[in-house]
Design an enzyme around this catalytic site. Structure first.
Site, PDB file in Angstrom:
ATOM      1  CG  ASN A   7      -1.783   1.136   1.320  1.00  0.00           C
ATOM      2  OD1 ASN A   7      -1.672   2.060   0.686  1.00  0.00           O
ATOM      3  ND2 ASN A   7      -2.980   1.152   2.239  1.00  0.00           N
ATOM      4  NE  ARG A  64      -6.048   1.874  -0.503  1.00  0.00           N
ATOM      5  CZ  ARG A  64      -6.175   3.053   0.181  1.00  0.00           C
ATOM      6  NH1 ARG A  64      -5.081   3.536   0.717  1.00  0.00           N
ATOM      7  NH2 ARG A  64      -7.280   3.415   0.354  1.00  0.00           N
TER       8      ARG A  64
END
Ligand code: ADP
Length: 345
Positions: A7, A64
């Site tokens: 992420n 992500r």
């Protein structure tokens, strides 16, 4: 099977390594202050280097990615074409997609032959019907400029939906839910037959609930007023609505633990406002569902604060509904998506 989840934010990189046979987290690394003056980690590339992980031995790397727009509506293996689409979507999510892409680019350099998979925050909401996702603006704003509601936190709402179905002993396709992701960012989702049919975040994550520092729903004419009468620039309005509003704006704090404990009038007001908005959304979403199996609370506030849950649920028509508290796990959801994509390859 070993899957890493990345992420990548503008100045941070969160990394988790999963053993998918047990869902065990083998390694969890958070690198912050990337590129800041006194930081030894100057770039996202430095961040990956510092982890001392052989990325080439992994089965996949899941990324992500906040915005998938209208074309990337499910998780995909990243290739040059996918990268181009994510890049083209930067104007819709300037801070997020640019930073997410940075993570993708450096991970591809580190492990050019390892499948890299993008998992989008918007994807779960691609099932929303047109009457839910269109704004009542001139139609060409949608057709020519892609201005519509997309919804965010989709990975979390998807995880909560599956976990709730399991707890309810139902298949995902059978459950009707109202899912609440209540963290610093917060959103509600109406789930019909396991799919998102409406959600509170819209064109950006600013719409909907009152959040830690975001206003959520306001009369859009306030934006015009701030510019015309107070002389605020576009950047100042942006900062006001995204960073200086919500709980922080009303009472100066965004930590709900402090706000609950505080005896301050404004803290009490901020909490009352936050709770009222959540109740209004739940009430509205009940009208969209044929029946509701449960209201599912999640996120830092939803998972940990029985006080907030009780206050939210103190409404006559909510009292008959089953309540679930689910610890969301967006990273595991991303890793599971990677397994699914690999299997379908
Ligand atoms: P993020 O959106 O940044 O991931 P989190 O999901 O971690 O945020 O949620 C952060 C919020 O959860 C903060 O407002 C924090 O005060 C709140 N929170 C955490 N634990 C509790 C608790 N026990 N009671 C009330 N609020 C809590």
């Amino acid at each position: 099977m070993k899957i890493a989840v990345i992420n990548s934010g503008s100045s941070s990189l969160k990394f988790k390594l999963f053993d998918m046979s047990t869902n065990e987290v083998l390694k969890s690394i958070l690198i912050e202050r990337i590129g800041e003056e006194n930081s030894t980690i100057k770039t996202h590339h430095d961040a990956l280097e510092s982890m001392e992980i052989d990325f080439t031995t992994l089965d996949a790397i899941g990324h992500r990615v906040v915005h998938g727009g209208e074309s990337l509506t499910s998780s995909v293996i990243i290739n040059d074409e996918v990268i181009k689409i994510i890049k083209d979507l930067i104007p819709l999510a300037p801070l997020h997609n640019r930073a997410n892409l940075e993570g993708v680019v450096v991970a591809r350099l580190k492990a050019p032959n390892t499948p890299q998979i993008a998992v989008f925050d918007t994807a779960f909401h691609s099932s929303m019907p047109k009457e839910a996702y269109l704004y009542a603006l001139p139609y060409e704003m949608y057709e020519k400029h892609n201005i519509r509601r997309y919804g965010f936190h989709g990975t979390s709402h998807s995880f909560i939906t599956k976990a709730a179905a399991k707890e309810l002993n139902k298949s995902v396709q059978e459950v009707n839910l109202i899912t609440l992701h209540l963290g610093n960012g917060a959103s509600v989702c109406a789930i019909k037959n396991g799919k998102s049919v409406d959600t509170s975040m819209g064109f950006t994550p600013l719409e909907g609930l009152m959040m830690g520092s975001r206003s959520g729903d306001i009369d859009p004419a306030i934006v015009l007023y701030l510019q015309r009468e107070l002389g605020l620039s576009v950047e100042e309005v942006d900062a006001t609505l995204n960073k200086k509003s919500g709980l922080i704006g009303v009472c100066g704090d965004n930590d709900v633990r402090n706000i609950i404990k505080s005896g301050d009038e404004k803290a009490k007001l901020a909490l009352d406002m936050m709770i009222r908005r959540i109740q209004k959304y739940i009430g509205a979403y009940l009208t969209l569902l044929p029946s509701v199996d449960a209201i599912a609370f999640s996120g830092g506030i939803g998972e940990n604060s029985s006080y907030v849950r009780e206050r939210v649920l103190d409404v006559a028509i909510f009292k008959e509904i089953k309540v679930l508290v689910i610890k969301t796990n967006e990273e595991l959801e991303i890793a599971n998506e990677c397994v699914k994509v690999l299997k379908n390859k």
